[in-house]
Design a protein around this motif. Structure first.
Motif, PDB file in Angstrom:
ATOM      1  N   ARG A  63       0.580  -1.103  -0.416  1.00 41.16           N
ATOM      2  CA  ARG A  63      -0.019   0.395  -0.083  1.00 41.16           C
ATOM      3  C   ARG A  63       0.913   0.917   0.119  1.00 41.16           C
ATOM      4  N   ARG A  64       2.391   1.391   0.484  1.00 37.06           N
ATOM      5  CA  ARG A  64       3.256   2.179   0.614  1.00 37.06           C
ATOM      6  C   ARG A  64       3.938   2.378  -0.326  1.00 37.06           C
ATOM      7  N   ALA A  65       3.859   1.010  -1.336  1.00 38.27           N
ATOM      8  CA  ALA A  65       4.812   1.289  -2.982  1.00 38.27           C
ATOM      9  C   ALA A  65       5.056   2.276  -2.809  1.00 38.27           C
ATOM     10  N   PRO A  66       5.997   2.660  -4.191  1.00 35.80           N
ATOM     11  CA  PRO A  66       5.822   4.198  -5.072  1.00 35.80           C
ATOM     12  C   PRO A  66       5.266   3.881  -6.053  1.00 35.80           C
ATOM     13  N   MET A  67       4.439   5.165  -6.468  1.00 36.21           N
ATOM     14  CA  MET A  67       3.830   4.422  -7.242  1.00 36.21           C
ATOM     15  C   MET A  67       4.470   3.768  -8.913  1.00 36.21           C
ATOM     16  N   PHE A  68       5.940   4.318  -8.965  1.00 36.78           N
ATOM     17  CA  PHE A  68       6.235   3.591  -9.779  1.00 36.78           C
ATOM     18  C   PHE A  68       6.233   2.190 -10.341  1.00 36.78           C
ATOM     19  N   SER A  69       7.372   1.705  -9.060  1.00 34.45           N
ATOM     20  CA  SER A  69       6.702   0.429  -8.625  1.00 34.45           C
ATOM     21  C   SER A  69       5.889  -0.302  -8.931  1.00 34.45           C
ATOM     22  N   TRP A  70       4.445   0.006  -7.892  1.00 31.70           N
ATOM     23  CA  TRP A  70       3.745  -0.604  -8.253  1.00 31.70           C
ATOM     24  C   TRP A  70       3.685  -0.890 -10.004  1.00 31.70           C
ATOM     25  N   SER A  71       3.167   0.833 -10.048  1.00 27.39           N
ATOM     26  CA  SER A  71       2.627   0.206 -11.358  1.00 27.39           C
ATOM     27  C   SER A  71       3.696  -0.631 -12.613  1.00 27.39           C
ATOM     28  N   VAL A  72       5.099  -0.759 -12.152  1.00 23.12           N
ATOM     29  CA  VAL A  72       5.686  -1.892 -12.758  1.00 23.12           C
ATOM     30  C   VAL A  72       4.947  -3.567 -12.519  1.00 23.12           C
ATOM     31  N   LEU A  73       4.437  -3.708 -11.115  1.00 30.52           N
ATOM     32  CA  LEU A  73       4.190  -4.677 -10.331  1.00 30.52           C
ATOM     33  C   LEU A  73       2.555  -5.113 -11.187  1.00 30.52           C
ATOM     34  N   VAL A  74       1.945  -4.267 -11.901  1.00 27.00           N
ATOM     35  CA  VAL A  74       0.911  -4.658 -12.044  1.00 27.00           C
ATOM     36  C   VAL A  74       1.219  -4.244 -13.300  1.00 27.00           C
ATOM     37  N   ALA A  75       1.874  -3.678 -14.082  1.00 26.96           N
ATOM     38  CA  ALA A  75       2.105  -4.550 -15.332  1.00 26.96           C
ATOM     39  C   ALA A  75       2.720  -5.804 -15.679  1.00 26.96           C
ATOM     40  N   GLY A  76       3.537  -6.082 -14.867  1.00 22.28           N
ATOM     41  CA  GLY A  76       4.539  -6.933 -14.717  1.00 22.28           C
ATOM     42  C   GLY A  76       3.702  -8.031 -14.873  1.00 22.28           C
ATOM     43  N   ALA A  77       2.171  -8.191 -13.777  1.00 20.42           N
ATOM     44  CA  ALA A  77       0.853  -9.637 -13.420  1.00 20.42           C
ATOM     45  C   ALA A  77       0.534  -9.557 -15.362  1.00 20.42           C
ATOM     46  N   VAL A  78       0.216  -8.574 -15.190  1.00 24.95           N
ATOM     47  CA  VAL A  78      -0.894  -8.077 -16.952  1.00 24.95           C
ATOM     48  C   VAL A  78       0.624  -9.304 -18.495  1.00 24.95           C
TER      49      VAL A  78
END
Length: 562
Positions: A201-216
């Motif tokens: 929940r505290r992850a930086p927005m870039f790293s969070w977007s990488v996590l979501v994009a990576g899952a896709v």
């Protein structure tokens, strides 16, 4: 050398509310340093951006006026194929993987990737596959006339003979498999190696977007790889999966576009997600305001990842029974994208001002690129909404679709890449890019994209077909094509200016030196030197929110006032 470094001597104790010890490490060799690997990814990908841009310039020159014959039909279609393939799988996908490889461990407070040697393997595999793709037009029988989707016609050996398509298919397969391994490594890194206190929940927005994009990508790329393998089997081993196109086999040629778009449609969204995360990092830093709602922005990015699979059928021509459902899916994914944009606009207008630090600096190149990125995405959202509402009509077979894809995906994602490099270059390489050069590149890229892509919407209204390589003067396509060609040349100039800025400022070392926190950033990568040591951190700030460095500045300002 093992992946578990030996313990280091204890560092001097720091106050509990300011600094905590980072895990003890020993330096990684350059071959497995994630910053070196990420940089090489970016360099390799940028070369393919230049190649794809040159191809686009030739194609637009052919269409700049009626009845031109700069290139013939077969050569134009071959350019069309290579422009799309190299742009997506040679540039966009590898460059985001490279930036994520270099930045994610720094943002989450880790000394390394989960599997450092695996990422080095994916780098060289991607380079090998990219070289195979780039060489495919030059081998014997290298004519490729199927477009970047390889579906018009499907490259059956009886229809598209020669070794060129084989080399392209194999190169795509190698790149896709390498990217699959790379994103898996990034996902494990984000999930397992975060600093203490840095919850998701505290992850930086870039790293969070990488996590979501990576899952896709982890779900989409295996489908593409499977389809490419079946395509190769059809060409070489007598398979009859797609060969019904020629009437010589019992296969169904409609399977291929379904497989391709089921993988490609979410992949395009996955390549836009890190650009949204980049804008969400830059805008709060340069406006000196907290992100309007970190949790809502993160939820919207997560929703984009989920809904990215909902509209793939809107790109397939022969799915009449399910077309309404896919049109609704294509519309649904636009809502969270709009939510992210509104969140960023609200940050500028109503975000809570940060305490302490320097005044806002909204004219810096990263901020100019981030704002330009928002304008391009906004135009693309409008085009995509109309395209989804008119699914099954001619807008999916004419330049309206080309304009939508280039604006929302290719153009916006490319602007996000340039913004990310400009913003994080001082951290990764210790040198600032030129202020004037960055502003000029931003002006050329943003202005050129609007100049190039807006006329394509006009051509869509005029019903100019996608694969049309020439036209008559009476068709009325010349004015919009001429403007679009001029815009493409401006984009190419912007790419060249940015490349020269990188070479002069970073490679030649002419850019001014950067300190550890040149922008007064909010996240952990700014808590170490520029460039970082091989082990990234000597010590880490304590993480109590999504903006740990801002928390330290706020506490220092309160102490100074008290």
């Amino acid at each position: 050398m093992t992946d578990t470094p030996p313990e280091a001597p204890e560092a001097p104790e720091e106050p509990a509310d300011e600094l905590v010890e980072s895990p003890p490490v020993t330096p990684w060799p350059p071959a497995t340093d994630h910053k070196v690997i990420g940089t090489l990814f970016v360099v390799f990908a940028y070369l393919f951006l230049i190649a794809s841009g040159v191809i686009a310039a030739v194609m637009r020159a052919q269409l700049s006026s009626a009845d031109l014959s700069i290139v013939g039909r077969a050569d134009y279609h071959q350019f069309f194929t290579m422009h799309g393939v190299l742009g997506v799988f040679g540039f966009l996908a590898p460059v985001w993987i490279g930036l994520a490889t270099a930045l994610v461990p720094l943002q989450i407070g880790s000394s390394r990737l989960a599997f450092p040697r695996l990422q080095a393997l994916t780098l060289w595999s991607t380079i090998a596959g990219g070289v195979m793709m780039a060489c495919s037009p030059f081998v014997k029988g290298g004519k490729l006339v199927s477009g970047w989707t390889l579906s018009t016609p499907i490259p059956d050996r009886t229809v598209v003979p020669g070794n060129g398509p084989d080399l392209l298919i194999l190169g795509l397969t190698v790149v896709a498999f390498a990217l699959l391994l790379a994103v898996a490594n990034l996902l494990v890194t984000i999930v397992k190696l975060r600093a203490p206190g840095l919850t998701l929940r505290r992850a930086p927005m870039f790293s969070w977007s990488v996590l979501v994009a990576g899952a896709v990508l982890l779900l989409a790329l295996p489908v593409l790889i499977t389809g490419l393998v079946m395509l190769f089997v059809d060409r070489h081993y007598g398979g009859e999966i797609f060969r019904g196109f020629t009437g010589n086999g019992g296969g169904n040629p409609n399977i291929w576009p379904r497989l391709f778009w089921f993988a490609a449609y979410p992949t395009l969204w996955a390549l836009l997600l890190p650009a949204l995360g980049t804008a969400a990092e830059i805008i709060p830093v340069f406006t000196r305001r907290r992100l309007f709602s970190h949790h809502r922005a993160a939820a919207a990015i997560g929703a984009i990842g989920v809904l990215a699979f909902a509209g793939w059928g809107s790109e397939v021509q022969n799915l009449s029974r399910a077309r309404v459902l896919f049109a609704l899916g294509a519309l649904a994914v636009l809502a969270p994208v709009a939510g992210v944009l509104l969140n960023l606009l609200a940050t500028v207008a109503r975000g809570r001002k940060q305490v302490g630090g320097r005044p806002p600096d909204t004219r810096s190149a990263p901020m100019l690129l981030a704002v330009g990125f928002l304008t391009v995405v906004a135009v693309g959202l409008g085009g995509a909404a109309i395209s989804a509402l008119t699914t099954g009509t001619s807008s999916h077979r004419n330049y309206w679709q080309v304009a939508t894809q280039h604006t929302l995906f290719f153009g916006a994602a490319t602007l996000g890449v340039v913004a990310a490099i400009t913003y994080w270059a001082p951290k990764l390489w210790g040198r600032h890019l030129s202020d004037k050069g960055g502003a000029l590149a931003a002006l050329l890229l943003v202005g050129g994209m609007h100049l190039a892509f807006l006329p394509m919407f006009v051509l869509g209204i005029q019903d100019m077909r996608v694969h049309l390589f020439t036209y008559d003067s009476g068709d009325g396509f010349a004015p919009a094509n001429l403007v679009s060609t001029a815009g493409t040349m401006v984009i190419v100039l912007g790419v060249v200016v940015f490349a020269l800025d990188l070479v002069v400022s970073v490679v030649a070392g002419k850019g001014r030196r950067a300190d550890g926190d040149p922008w007064q950033g909010n996240t952990l990568e700014w808590a170490t030197s520029s460039p970082p040591p091989s082990h990234n951190f000597d010590r880490l700030p304590e993480v109590r929110s999504e903006v740990p460095l801002l928390d330290l500045r706020t506490a220092a300002a309160a102490e100074a006032e008290g």
